[in-house]
Design a protein around this motif. Structure first.
Motif, short mmCIF file in Angstrom:
data_model
loop_
_atom_site.label_atom_id
_atom_site.label_comp_id
_atom_site.label_asym_id
_atom_site.label_seq_id
_atom_site.Cartn_x
_atom_site.Cartn_y
_atom_site.Cartn_z
N MET A 104 0.83 -1.21 0.00
CA MET A 104 0.00 0.00 0.00
C MET A 104 0.86 1.26 0.00
O MET A 104 0.59 2.22 -0.74
CB MET A 104 -0.93 0.01 1.22
N VAL A 105 1.92 1.26 0.80
CA VAL A 105 2.79 2.44 0.88
C VAL A 105 3.52 2.66 -0.45
O VAL A 105 3.65 3.79 -0.91
CB VAL A 105 3.80 2.29 2.04
N ILE A 106 3.97 1.58 -1.05
CA ILE A 106 4.69 1.71 -2.33
C ILE A 106 3.76 2.26 -3.42
O ILE A 106 4.15 3.13 -4.20
CB ILE A 106 5.27 0.35 -2.76
N SER A 107 2.54 1.76 -3.45
CA SER A 107 1.62 2.15 -4.52
C SER A 107 0.76 3.36 -4.17
O SER A 107 0.09 3.92 -5.05
CB SER A 107 0.69 0.98 -4.86
N ASP A 108 0.76 3.76 -2.88
CA ASP A 108 -0.09 4.85 -2.40
C ASP A 108 -1.57 4.51 -2.48
O ASP A 108 -2.42 5.40 -2.57
CB ASP A 108 0.17 6.15 -3.18
N LYS A 109 -1.87 3.20 -2.45
CA LYS A 109 -3.27 2.79 -2.54
C LYS A 109 -3.38 1.34 -2.09
O LYS A 109 -2.54 0.52 -2.46
CB LYS A 109 -3.74 2.92 -4.00
N PRO A 110 -4.39 1.00 -1.27
CA PRO A 110 -4.54 -0.40 -0.84
C PRO A 110 -4.74 -1.32 -2.04
O PRO A 110 -5.51 -1.00 -2.96
CB PRO A 110 -5.79 -0.37 0.05
N ALA A 111 -4.08 -2.46 -2.04
CA ALA A 111 -4.19 -3.39 -3.16
C ALA A 111 -5.62 -3.89 -3.34
O ALA A 111 -6.02 -4.26 -4.45
CB ALA A 111 -3.25 -4.57 -2.95
N ASP A 116 -6.99 -2.06 -12.88
CA ASP A 116 -5.99 -2.75 -13.72
C ASP A 116 -4.71 -1.93 -13.86
O ASP A 116 -3.62 -2.50 -13.99
CB ASP A 116 -6.58 -3.02 -15.11
N GLU A 117 -4.82 -0.61 -13.83
CA GLU A 117 -3.65 0.24 -14.04
C GLU A 117 -2.77 0.35 -12.80
O GLU A 117 -1.60 0.73 -12.89
CB GLU A 117 -4.08 1.65 -14.45
N ASP A 118 -3.31 0.00 -11.64
CA ASP A 118 -2.57 0.24 -10.40
C ASP A 118 -1.38 -0.68 -10.22
O ASP A 118 -0.41 -0.33 -9.53
CB ASP A 118 -3.51 0.13 -9.19
N LEU A 119 -1.42 -1.87 -10.81
CA LEU A 119 -0.26 -2.75 -10.73
C LEU A 119 0.93 -2.12 -11.45
O LEU A 119 2.07 -2.19 -10.98
CB LEU A 119 -0.57 -4.13 -11.32
N LEU A 120 0.66 -1.47 -12.57
CA LEU A 120 1.73 -0.78 -13.30
C LEU A 120 2.28 0.38 -12.48
O LEU A 120 3.50 0.61 -12.46
CB LEU A 120 1.21 -0.28 -14.65
N ASN A 124 6.18 0.76 -11.28
CA ASN A 124 6.98 1.96 -11.55
C ASN A 124 7.48 2.60 -10.26
O ASN A 124 8.65 3.00 -10.17
CB ASN A 124 6.14 2.97 -12.35
N ASN A 125 6.60 2.69 -9.27
CA ASN A 125 7.01 3.26 -7.98
C ASN A 125 8.10 2.41 -7.33
O ASN A 125 9.07 2.93 -6.78
CB ASN A 125 5.81 3.35 -7.03
N LEU A 129 11.77 3.60 -6.20
CA LEU A 129 12.10 3.56 -4.77
C LEU A 129 13.24 2.61 -4.47
O LEU A 129 14.10 2.90 -3.63
CB LEU A 129 10.86 3.17 -3.97
N SER A 130 13.27 1.47 -5.15
CA SER A 130 14.35 0.51 -4.90
C SER A 130 15.69 1.07 -5.34
O SER A 130 16.72 0.84 -4.67
CB SER A 130 14.06 -0.82 -5.59
N ARG A 131 15.71 1.80 -6.45
CA ARG A 131 16.97 2.44 -6.88
C ARG A 131 17.44 3.45 -5.83
O ARG A 131 18.62 3.49 -5.48
CB ARG A 131 16.78 3.13 -8.23
N LYS A 132 16.51 4.25 -5.33
CA LYS A 132 16.85 5.24 -4.30
C LYS A 132 17.37 4.55 -3.04
O LYS A 132 18.35 4.97 -2.43
CB LYS A 132 15.61 6.08 -3.96
N PHE A 133 16.68 3.49 -2.64
CA PHE A 133 17.04 2.74 -1.44
C PHE A 133 18.44 2.15 -1.57
O PHE A 133 19.30 2.31 -0.68
CB PHE A 133 16.01 1.63 -1.23
#
Length: 211
Positions: A104-111, A116-120, A124-125, A129-133
């Motif tokens: 939820m935190v990664i996507s900014d929305k509860p799964a 259909d677009e939210d998985l994409l 992307n998020n 985020l993983s690159r930054k981390f």
């Protein structure tokens, strides 16, 4: 009623044949089961995306990701990354709740409410985020991973001068197998130092190329 119509049935009333009512009930139960299964599959898929992004075995995600996040809890500037770090460190939930919260935190929305677009959006998020981390990890100088772990910083400098830095987390239970593989490789190279250097460069390039 909308539900019968959505499942291809006429509105339910007292005149509807018993056989059709039973058929509607069976289809409704099956649809609910499929929806429940779809959600579990979605969460499982997200788990694997997270594991791949942070190079963590799926069975070790709940153990290793919080440990890595703790080293960055006071180092984050970007708000979204900070939220991910603290979500990873949340130890007040069981593994399922922890994973759902992280997704939820990664996507900014509860799964549970994704379209259909939210998985994409999640993918992307997560990539960002993983690159930054990982880049922030590589900037840290002092690590004390604790029992069963060691850590190394690997820096790869490419011919164009660009550098890739990454922290490599070494788990004790894999070290023996890794040492055996290294010994086999060294035997095959016959002590050729130039070949050793080429192997090191090639391995580093392959391992870090996606960072």
């Amino acid at each position: 009623m909308e539900i019968p119509k959505a499942l291809g049935f006429p509105a339910i009333d007292e005149n509807l044949e018993e056989e059709k009512i039973k058929s509607f009930k069976d289809k409704l139960v099956k649809t609910i089961q499929e929806l429940n299964t779809a959600y579990e599959k979605l969460i499982s898929e997200c788990r694997q995306y997270i594991c791949n992004a942070f190079s963590i075995e799926s069975s070790e995600l709940k153990q290793r990701f919080p440990m890595r996040a703790r080293f960055l809890q006071d180092k984050c500037v970007e708000r979204h990354l900070t939220r991910v770090v603290f979500a990873a460190m949340d130890d007040n939930q069981d593994e399922k709740g922890w994973l759902e919260g992280l997704v939820m935190v990664i996507s900014d929305k509860p799964a549970s409410s994704w379209s259909d677009e939210d998985l994409l959006v999640f993918e992307n998020n997560l990539a960002h985020l993983s690159r930054k981390f990982i880049n922030l990890e590589a900037l840290q100088k002092n690590y004390s991973p604790g029992d069963g772990f060691d850590v190394r910083r690997i820096t790869l400098t490419r011919p164009d001068g660009t550098e890739v830095n990454q922290m490599v987390w070494i788990e004790e239970k894999y070290k023996k197998d890794a040492d055996n593989i290294i010994e086999e490789i060294l035997k095959k190279t016959g002590g050729n130092k130039q070949l050793h250097q080429t192997l090191i460069a090639g391995l580093a390039e392959k391992i870090l190329k996606s960072v």
